[in-house]
Write a protein that holds these residues in place. Structure first.
Motif, mmCIF file in Angstrom:
data_model
loop_
_atom_site.group_PDB
_atom_site.id
_atom_site.type_symbol
_atom_site.label_atom_id
_atom_site.label_comp_id
_atom_site.label_asym_id
_atom_site.label_seq_id
_atom_site.Cartn_x
_atom_site.Cartn_y
_atom_site.Cartn_z
ATOM 1 N N VAL A 1 -7.039 -9.005 1.406
ATOM 2 C CA VAL A 1 -6.869 -10.138 2.497
ATOM 3 C C VAL A 1 -7.259 -11.334 2.471
ATOM 4 O O VAL A 1 -6.837 -12.190 2.787
ATOM 5 C CB VAL A 1 -7.285 -9.080 3.719
ATOM 6 N N PHE B 1 -11.888 -2.025 6.486
ATOM 7 C CA PHE B 1 -10.904 -1.916 5.433
ATOM 8 C C PHE B 1 -11.899 -1.276 4.219
ATOM 9 O O PHE B 1 -13.153 -1.528 4.262
ATOM 10 C CB PHE B 1 -10.547 -3.459 4.650
ATOM 11 N N GLU C 1 -11.429 -3.181 -1.762
ATOM 12 C CA GLU C 1 -10.295 -3.696 -2.189
ATOM 13 C C GLU C 1 -9.420 -4.422 -1.321
ATOM 14 O O GLU C 1 -9.054 -5.521 -1.496
ATOM 15 C CB GLU C 1 -9.474 -2.505 -3.200
ATOM 16 N N ILE C 2 -8.947 -3.747 -0.207
ATOM 17 C CA ILE C 2 -8.280 -4.165 0.794
ATOM 18 C C ILE C 2 -8.763 -5.477 1.536
ATOM 19 O O ILE C 2 -8.310 -6.394 1.571
ATOM 20 C CB ILE C 2 -7.804 -3.121 1.864
ATOM 21 N N SER C 3 -10.070 -5.339 1.625
ATOM 22 C CA SER C 3 -10.786 -6.557 2.284
ATOM 23 C C SER C 3 -10.826 -7.607 1.372
ATOM 24 O O SER C 3 -10.382 -8.821 1.817
ATOM 25 C CB SER C 3 -12.412 -6.381 2.443
ATOM 26 N N ASP D 1 -4.247 -6.364 -9.791
ATOM 27 C CA ASP D 1 -5.072 -7.496 -9.083
ATOM 28 C C ASP D 1 -5.488 -8.556 -9.892
ATOM 29 O O ASP D 1 -5.502 -9.645 -9.715
ATOM 30 C CB ASP D 1 -6.264 -6.608 -8.535
ATOM 31 N N ILE E 1 0.808 -4.200 3.504
ATOM 32 C CA ILE E 1 -0.367 -3.375 3.244
ATOM 33 C C ILE E 1 -0.517 -2.370 4.228
ATOM 34 O O ILE E 1 -0.253 -1.340 4.081
ATOM 35 C CB ILE E 1 -1.824 -4.214 3.123
ATOM 36 N N LEU E 2 -1.120 -2.955 5.550
ATOM 37 C CA LEU E 2 -1.410 -1.752 6.622
ATOM 38 C C LEU E 2 -0.437 -2.254 7.804
ATOM 39 O O LEU E 2 -0.543 -3.286 8.293
ATOM 40 C CB LEU E 2 -2.720 -1.726 6.890
ATOM 41 N N TYR F 1 1.013 -1.206 0.130
ATOM 42 C CA TYR F 1 -0.231 -0.132 0.012
ATOM 43 C C TYR F 1 1.002 1.219 -0.010
ATOM 44 O O TYR F 1 2.276 0.959 -0.169
ATOM 45 C CB TYR F 1 -0.871 0.065 1.142
ATOM 46 N N THR G 1 -1.984 -7.245 8.704
ATOM 47 C CA THR G 1 -2.747 -6.152 8.130
ATOM 48 C C THR G 1 -4.311 -6.709 8.868
ATOM 49 O O THR G 1 -4.648 -7.777 8.475
ATOM 50 C CB THR G 1 -2.979 -6.153 6.701
ATOM 51 N N ASP H 1 2.818 -9.431 3.412
ATOM 52 C CA ASP H 1 1.762 -8.403 3.464
ATOM 53 C C ASP H 1 2.515 -7.320 3.938
ATOM 54 O O ASP H 1 2.798 -6.892 5.022
ATOM 55 C CB ASP H 1 0.968 -9.103 4.697
#
Length: 209
Positions: free
Chosen positions: A135, A127, A130-132, A103, A118-119, A49, A152, A116
């Motif tokens: 994951v 989330f 997209e992030i959901s 993606d 991401i966060l 991210y 994340t 990972d």
């Protein structure tokens, strides 16, 4: 152990440039993965991210690509990157050994290792879609999963799952184990990124007990 607030304060008060801390973090991820897994003929996906976690992922990818086929799935916003992150983004973007994918192009089951990035400790709220979905894709894959600093979706201070979280096989956290990782110490290693040691309780070369 250290809280997310204490960690941010340490980074802010340190006279070590953020670019150096980022480089140390990325190298720490690389070293932790290499120590535990044979990288020969492996295929690695680094999911990044645009925040601090992603910065570290870019550096890790730059090191890992010398050992294994390495792809990056960038799901952030390039315009939101800080100067140091953008510099590392450009380094890997122009590295012929690293391939950037969308993606739609990623087959998560086609990788041996997924990182990972991401966060991290800055997670807030639920989330976005997209992030959901990402994951879920990571968790449903057969790959060995490595989380950068904290998985994340996991609250760095309480260990509570905010919405859902990456089910990591290995967590490479920085400077000291985060309070939210207390119950995950058996799969957590601490990487030294050069910050002052007065609050560090764990040796970077060992699993904290």
């Amino acid at each position: 152990m250290i809280s997310s607030q204490e960690m941010r304060a340490l980074e802010t008060q340190s006279d070590i440039p953020r670019a150096i801390l980022m480089e140390n973090a990325g190298r720490g991820i690389y070293n932790a993965v290499k120590e535990r897994l044979d990288l020969k003929d492996k295929k690695i996906l680094v999911v990044c991210y645009h925040g601090n976690n992603g910065w570290d992922g870019f550096v890790a990818a730059r090191h890992l690509c010398d050992e294994a086929e390495t792809d990056i799935l960038f799901i952030g916003d390039e315009s939101k990157m800080k100067k140091e992150a953008l510099a590392n983004f450009k380094k890997v973007e122009h590295n012929e050994k690293v391939q950037f994918l969308t993606d739609e192009e990623v087959d998560f089951d086609g990788y041996d290792i997924i990182i990972d990035a991401i966060l991290g400790i800055g997670i807030q709220g639920r989330f976005n879609k997209e992030i959901s979905a990402i994951v879920d894709d990571i968790n449903n894959s057969k790959a060995y999963k490595v989380a950068v600093d904290i998985p994340t979706g996991l609250d760095p201070d309480t260990g509570a799952v905010m919405d859902k979280c990456v089910n990591a096989d290995l967590i490479v956290t920085f400077h000291d184990i985060k309070k939210g990782l207390e119950k995950l110490q058996d799969k957590t290693v601490v990487a030294d990124i050069g910050l002052p040691k007065q609050n560090a309780k764990c040796n970077s070369s060992q699993n904290p007990k």
